[in-house]
Design a protein around this motif. Sequence first.
Motif, PDB file in Angstrom:
ATOM      1  N   LEU A   1       8.180   7.376   0.128  1.00  0.00           N
ATOM      2  CA  LEU A   1       7.720   6.288   0.993  1.00  0.00           C
ATOM      3  C   LEU A   1       7.462   6.782   2.403  1.00  0.00           C
ATOM      4  N   GLY A   2       8.295   7.701   2.902  1.00  0.00           N
ATOM      5  CA  GLY A   2       8.049   8.250   4.225  1.00  0.00           C
ATOM      6  C   GLY A   2       6.757   9.030   4.291  1.00  0.00           C
ATOM      7  N   LEU A   3       6.450   9.809   3.244  1.00  0.00           N
ATOM      8  CA  LEU A   3       5.190  10.552   3.215  1.00  0.00           C
ATOM      9  C   LEU A   3       3.998   9.616   3.066  1.00  0.00           C
ATOM     10  N   ALA A   4       4.166   8.545   2.297  1.00  0.00           N
ATOM     11  CA  ALA A   4       3.082   7.568   2.155  1.00  0.00           C
ATOM     12  C   ALA A   4       2.774   6.889   3.482  1.00  0.00           C
ATOM     13  N   ASP A   5       3.799   6.601   4.276  1.00  0.00           N
ATOM     14  CA  ASP A   5       3.554   6.018   5.598  1.00  0.00           C
ATOM     15  C   ASP A   5       2.785   6.987   6.496  1.00  0.00           C
ATOM     16  N   ARG A   6       3.083   8.269   6.398  1.00  0.00           N
ATOM     17  CA  ARG A   6       2.346   9.256   7.195  1.00  0.00           C
ATOM     18  C   ARG A   6       0.888   9.329   6.772  1.00  0.00           C
ATOM     19  N   MET A   7       0.652   9.337   5.475  1.00  0.00           N
ATOM     20  CA  MET A   7      -0.723   9.453   4.982  1.00  0.00           C
ATOM     21  C   MET A   7      -1.537   8.208   5.302  1.00  0.00           C
TER      22      MET A   7
ATOM     23  N   ASP B   1       0.833  -1.210   0.000  1.00  0.00           N
ATOM     24  CA  ASP B   1       0.000   0.000   0.000  1.00  0.00           C
ATOM     25  C   ASP B   1       0.866   1.258   0.000  1.00  0.00           C
ATOM     26  N   ALA B   2       1.912   1.250   0.816  1.00  0.00           N
ATOM     27  CA  ALA B   2       2.806   2.410   0.848  1.00  0.00           C
ATOM     28  C   ALA B   2       3.543   2.572  -0.478  1.00  0.00           C
ATOM     29  N   HIS B   3       3.917   1.485  -1.113  1.00  0.00           N
ATOM     30  CA  HIS B   3       4.601   1.552  -2.401  1.00  0.00           C
ATOM     31  C   HIS B   3       3.689   2.119  -3.478  1.00  0.00           C
ATOM     32  N   ALA B   4       2.416   1.708  -3.487  1.00  0.00           N
ATOM     33  CA  ALA B   4       1.485   2.217  -4.491  1.00  0.00           C
ATOM     34  C   ALA B   4       1.209   3.701  -4.301  1.00  0.00           C
ATOM     35  N   LEU B   5       1.058   4.124  -3.054  1.00  0.00           N
ATOM     36  CA  LEU B   5       0.810   5.539  -2.794  1.00  0.00           C
ATOM     37  C   LEU B   5       2.053   6.379  -3.057  1.00  0.00           C
ATOM     38  N   ALA B   6       3.232   5.838  -2.764  1.00  0.00           N
ATOM     39  CA  ALA B   6       4.476   6.562  -3.041  1.00  0.00           C
ATOM     40  C   ALA B   6       4.686   6.757  -4.533  1.00  0.00           C
ATOM     41  N   LYS B   7       4.236   5.820  -5.357  1.00  0.00           N
ATOM     42  CA  LYS B   7       4.322   6.004  -6.801  1.00  0.00           C
ATOM     43  C   LYS B   7       3.468   7.177  -7.256  1.00  0.00           C
ATOM     44  N   GLY B   8       2.298   7.355  -6.623  1.00  0.00           N
ATOM     45  CA  GLY B   8       1.473   8.513  -6.958  1.00  0.00           C
ATOM     46  C   GLY B   8       2.136   9.819  -6.584  1.00  0.00           C
ATOM     47  N   VAL B   9       2.780   9.856  -5.425  1.00  0.00           N
ATOM     48  CA  VAL B   9       3.504  11.062  -5.019  1.00  0.00           C
ATOM     49  C   VAL B   9       4.682  11.312  -5.958  1.00  0.00           C
TER      50      VAL B   9
ATOM     51  N   LYS C   1      -0.804   6.263   7.861  1.00  0.00           N
ATOM     52  CA  LYS C   1      -0.691   6.072   9.306  1.00  0.00           C
ATOM     53  C   LYS C   1      -0.267   4.650   9.655  1.00  0.00           C
ATOM     54  N   ASN C   2       0.795   4.212   8.997  1.00  0.00           N
ATOM     55  CA  ASN C   2       1.320   2.873   9.270  1.00  0.00           C
ATOM     56  C   ASN C   2       1.925   2.808  10.673  1.00  0.00           C
ATOM     57  N   ARG C   3       1.742   1.680  11.302  1.00  0.00           N
ATOM     58  CA  ARG C   3       2.257   1.515  12.664  1.00  0.00           C
ATOM     59  C   ARG C   3       3.779   1.421  12.687  1.00  0.00           C
ATOM     60  N   LYS C   4       4.376   0.868  11.610  1.00  0.00           N
ATOM     61  CA  LYS C   4       5.830   0.747  11.527  1.00  0.00           C
ATOM     62  C   LYS C   4       6.314   1.508  10.303  1.00  0.00           C
ATOM     63  N   PRO C   5       6.508   2.818  10.416  1.00  0.00           N
ATOM     64  CA  PRO C   5       6.978   3.581   9.253  1.00  0.00           C
ATOM     65  C   PRO C   5       8.417   3.231   8.904  1.00  0.00           C
ATOM     66  N   LEU C   6       8.759   3.518   7.682  1.00  0.00           N
ATOM     67  CA  LEU C   6      10.105   3.222   7.182  1.00  0.00           C
ATOM     68  C   LEU C   6      11.115   4.184   7.794  1.00  0.00           C
ATOM     69  N   ASP C   7      12.253   3.626   8.224  1.00  0.00           N
ATOM     70  CA  ASP C   7      13.326   4.449   8.753  1.00  0.00           C
ATOM     71  C   ASP C   7      14.029   5.145   7.593  1.00  0.00           C
ATOM     72  N   LEU C   8      13.900   6.461   7.516  1.00  0.00           N
ATOM     73  CA  LEU C   8      14.457   7.215   6.395  1.00  0.00           C
ATOM     74  C   LEU C   8      15.977   7.267   6.416  1.00  0.00           C
ATOM     75  N   HIS C   9      16.606   6.953   7.530  1.00  0.00           N
ATOM     76  CA  HIS C   9      18.059   7.073   7.636  1.00  0.00           C
ATOM     77  C   HIS C   9      18.793   5.894   6.989  1.00  0.00           C
ATOM     78  N   ILE C  10      18.054   4.900   6.489  1.00  0.00           N
ATOM     79  CA  ILE C  10      18.727   3.794   5.804  1.00  0.00           C
ATOM     80  C   ILE C  10      19.304   4.253   4.463  1.00  0.00           C
ATOM     81  N   SER C  11      18.865   5.404   3.977  1.00  0.00           N
ATOM     82  CA  SER C  11      19.386   5.939   2.717  1.00  0.00           C
ATOM     83  C   SER C  11      20.692   6.691   2.895  1.00  0.00           C
ATOM     84  N   ASN C  12      21.128   6.887   4.166  1.00  0.00           N
ATOM     85  CA  ASN C  12      22.385   7.581   4.483  1.00  0.00           C
ATOM     86  C   ASN C  12      22.390   9.047   4.048  1.00  0.00           C
ATOM     87  N   TYR C  13      21.205   9.654   3.980  1.00  0.00           N
ATOM     88  CA  TYR C  13      21.112  11.078   3.700  1.00  0.00           C
ATOM     89  C   TYR C  13      21.046  11.844   5.015  1.00  0.00           C
TER      90      TYR C  13
END
Length: 358
Positions: A292-298, A261-269, A300-312
């Motif tokens: 993907l981080g914004l899709a998790d917020r929209m 679900d998060a992947h499909a919504l992130a494609k729209g963003v 309201k996933n219980r386990k959002p993706l850790d954005l720091h895995i991208s090393n940014y």
Amino acid sequence: MLTQKIPSGPHSPVNRCESPISIENSRAPVKKRKSPRYRRQQPLQLRPLPRRLPRAFSGDSGVCDLFESPSGSSSSSARRDPRCSQPAYPGLLSSPLDLQIFRDYGQSCYAFRKGLESQFQPRESLAKQPQVTAESRCKLLSWLIPVHRQFGFTFESLCLAVNILDRFLTTTPVAADCFQLLGVTSLLIACKQVEVHPPRVKQLLSLCGGAFTRQQLCNLECVVLHKLHFSLDAPTIAFFLEHFTHFRVASREADLSDAADAHALAKGVAQLSLADYAFTRYTPSLLAICCLGLADRMLKNRKPLDLHISNYPEVELQDCLGKLQLLVSLNGDTPTSGFWVIWFLWPHIWATNEAGPA
């Protein structure tokens, strides 16, 4: 009239050949085979065309017409392996073998593709364009995205077409009346690179209302390929979206349904960001992790993706995430609008229902 005297002697052509050299008899003598040549008793026969061949997706070369389509009627009568059935979430890891392959090679592929971002990243593509503006670019991509969706092409083709378009704009000034032809040509090149059945030139020209000819499109295709030095293997947002989604599934940080679900919504963003010129300054991997981080917020996933895995750095992540949230809010009622979420999740929900349970 000039004549040439033929020399005579034991080694002359007259004594070596039974007949004089002429145009009709200028072939070299054929050496006879000692062993007999075995030939096929029956000529090769091509497979008949399936009844459900997707003619709209066949290419101009005609080579794909010689092979059976995966959706042909002959495949329904064949015995199917239950392990090769259609997954409930196409494009995502759905078998233990896929998970193991990603654990072994996923990080290496990600590091390799991420190292190519600077090479394929277009910087200020409209700086040298006297007639093409950010508004005209937005209008072209807003028209090209539904065209890509109508043909049923993958998201990778759309991202690669936008990359080809922007990279060409950095090299050559384009007239305003040829900008639509450049968009169609970029889509054709991307589909030839990614899709199994690229569109026909006639189909793409018909979408332009007959404003361009086939020769103009083919000439522009050669010019684009020459300017880009035939370098088409650019890392796109689609690749990094799949990688981060596979990572959260393989590491068991999210269920398969929540990740899909998060992947499909992130494609729209990400589609919205492709049409906005302001997001060309961000790398595809940064845009993918923030989508993907914004899709998790929209959602309201219980386990959002850790954005720091991208090393940014945190500053870059929050900057891109804030711009994406503003972009979504400008294209809908609110960033968490239920109608907006259902609008982008509906194709994924429909595909899941068609595939059936895993």
